[in-house]
Design a protein around this motif. Sequence first.
Motif, PDB file in Angstrom:
ATOM      1  N   HIS A  63     -28.168  26.563 -30.777  1.00 22.39           N
ATOM      2  CA  HIS A  63     -28.119  25.129 -31.067  1.00 22.39           C
ATOM      3  C   HIS A  63     -28.236  24.244 -29.822  1.00 22.39           C
TER       4      HIS A  63
ATOM      5  N   THR B 104     -21.730  24.519 -36.968  1.00 24.33           N
ATOM      6  CA  THR B 104     -23.083  24.896 -37.388  1.00 24.33           C
ATOM      7  C   THR B 104     -23.222  26.354 -37.795  1.00 24.33           C
TER       8      THR B 104
ATOM      9  N   SER C 112     -24.152  21.470 -40.889  1.00 27.01           N
ATOM     10  CA  SER C 112     -22.809  22.010 -40.741  1.00 27.01           C
ATOM     11  C   SER C 112     -22.275  22.443 -42.095  1.00 27.01           C
TER      12      SER C 112
ATOM     13  N   THR D 272     -24.246  29.197 -29.224  1.00 30.00           N
ATOM     14  CA  THR D 272     -24.593  28.118 -28.297  1.00 30.00           C
ATOM     15  C   THR D 272     -26.042  28.195 -27.858  1.00 30.00           C
TER      16      THR D 272
ATOM     17  N   TYR E 124     -22.024  17.908 -30.438  1.00 30.62           N
ATOM     18  CA  TYR E 124     -22.563  17.934 -31.795  1.00 30.62           C
ATOM     19  C   TYR E 124     -22.662  16.517 -32.357  1.00 30.62           C
TER      20      TYR E 124
ATOM     21  N   TYR F 162     -16.704  15.971 -31.264  1.00 30.96           N
ATOM     22  CA  TYR F 162     -18.144  15.829 -31.396  1.00 30.96           C
ATOM     23  C   TYR F 162     -18.578  14.642 -30.538  1.00 30.96           C
TER      24      TYR F 162
ATOM     25  N   THR G  83     -22.069  13.863 -39.223  1.00 29.97           N
ATOM     26  CA  THR G  83     -21.660  15.253 -39.037  1.00 29.97           C
ATOM     27  C   THR G  83     -21.189  15.921 -40.318  1.00 29.97           C
TER      28      THR G  83
ATOM     29  N   TYR H  86     -25.922  22.989 -27.662  1.00 33.76           N
ATOM     30  CA  TYR H  86     -24.835  22.111 -27.227  1.00 33.76           C
ATOM     31  C   TYR H  86     -24.085  22.862 -26.129  1.00 33.76           C
TER      32      TYR H  86
ATOM     33  N   ALA I  81     -19.114  23.055 -31.676  1.00 30.15           N
ATOM     34  CA  ALA I  81     -20.452  22.974 -32.263  1.00 30.15           C
ATOM     35  C   ALA I  81     -20.810  24.278 -32.970  1.00 30.15           C
TER      36      ALA I  81
END
Length: 492
Positions: free
Chosen positions: A76, A69, A91, A73, A85, A111, A118, A78, A65
């Motif tokens: 975001h 992106t 992205s 961590t 993700y 993901y 995505t 995830y 992820a």
Amino acid sequence: MLSSKIDISRRRNLLFIMSDEHDPRYMGCSGASWMHTPHLDALAARGTRFTNAYTPSPICVPARACLATGHWTHTHGYWDNAIAYEGHWASWHHRLAQAGVRVESIGKLHYRSPQDPTGFQEQHESLHILNGVGLVWGSVREPMQETRGPSPIFDELGPGESSYNRYDARVTDLACDWLRQRGLDSGEEAPWALFVGLVAPHMPLVVPQPWLDLYPPHVLPVAKCQPPGMARHPWVERMKQHWDHDAALGTDARRELARRCYFGLVSFMDAQVGRILTALQAHGLSEDTTVVYTSDHGDNLGARDLWNKSTLYRESTSVPLIVAGPGIAQGTTCRTNTSLVDIYPTALDACSIAQVPEEADLPGTSLLALADAPDDPARIGFSEYHAVGSESAAYMLARDGFKYHHYVGHPPELFDLASDPEELYDLAADPAHAEIVREMEATLRQMLDPEAVDRLAKRDQRNLIARFGGRDAALRSGNAGPTPMHEKYRMV
């Protein structure tokens, strides 16, 4: 920031190749002369190898992820292998596609689901978390189970052919065919970016016999042990007791076989990379294509009696990172600390796409620019962990030759990478290094609030557990070990 060496008048392509669980020390180009990695070595010889590259999180889903992106961590959210993700954050795949680049993937992404937006215009043979669910039981962290019981990750071990091996061979076939279709004689003029995701050397540690035979026992390096008189850090000890992979191996003979199989899988993966790079060259695409090779994290591989990833030590947090292509210095190394969050701006740079204002807060820098700059020992290497087996958050900072581990609720660790590159002698309690510990902690607290982020991750994980019907139901949910492979790759 675009590299000054990029010629925006020419079509620019990106070939991004990602393995899974590859400790970067296990390549010939990184000094392991006994390793058989001729294709990665050749890629490094025609490009730049970043010797201090780190994963943003030493576990698959959060790391990937971050890669997608360009954010950490803790930004975001995830957090673990059950919170994956799904396209909510922009992205680099989105950005390239919006700029007119053909963006597709072949192989493992990890993901949430192939149906999620995505950014890829098409996914081929994609592999994601199981049923969009993943490792739900690993989200149970407050409190964790005392033990998860016997680890299943070595249920398959030794010579043979696994579903993962067959999958990687098929992914490679598809990538070679995809490049043939994009060849200069195809008539296509639009720039492209291809993400190729290989699974090796990820467990299960099963490898075809010829690759295993490359590594007879007498060539193996000695496994790293805890120095006499130095106890395992309590955060690490708690993780080991939660899911003791070493106990699942049981004997020294099986430990030796596991290491041989891992090295064999690295060479098997190298061969797939070689096939892809040969296709790139054969179809006239090399001169206009930036190639990036990396992995999502490393593997402890028996060091300190630990296996799998999920620790802050170098064997788990270091990743290979090689960039080659037009305008990139050949046969060079860069010692600046780098990260998978640097891939986002690198992808834009490689395809000659300028950043937009919304990307100004991205923490990464184009690797093309870093490769062209003097080494910067002050640049921070960073990783964090909020996933399976951790009773609290853990954070890593590397800078100016030191590596600092911050564990919420536990004492820190500090290592002098110049005198102790294997991170065996913790200096955090040494009064002579007290000021460095204070400076490292202050730097970390400028980036984030360690305790607040720990609470935030656990809040999100509690919410996930509630959606699965509570703690007991969550502990029964998701895959027990590695993500199962598509049925067609299993033996019948």
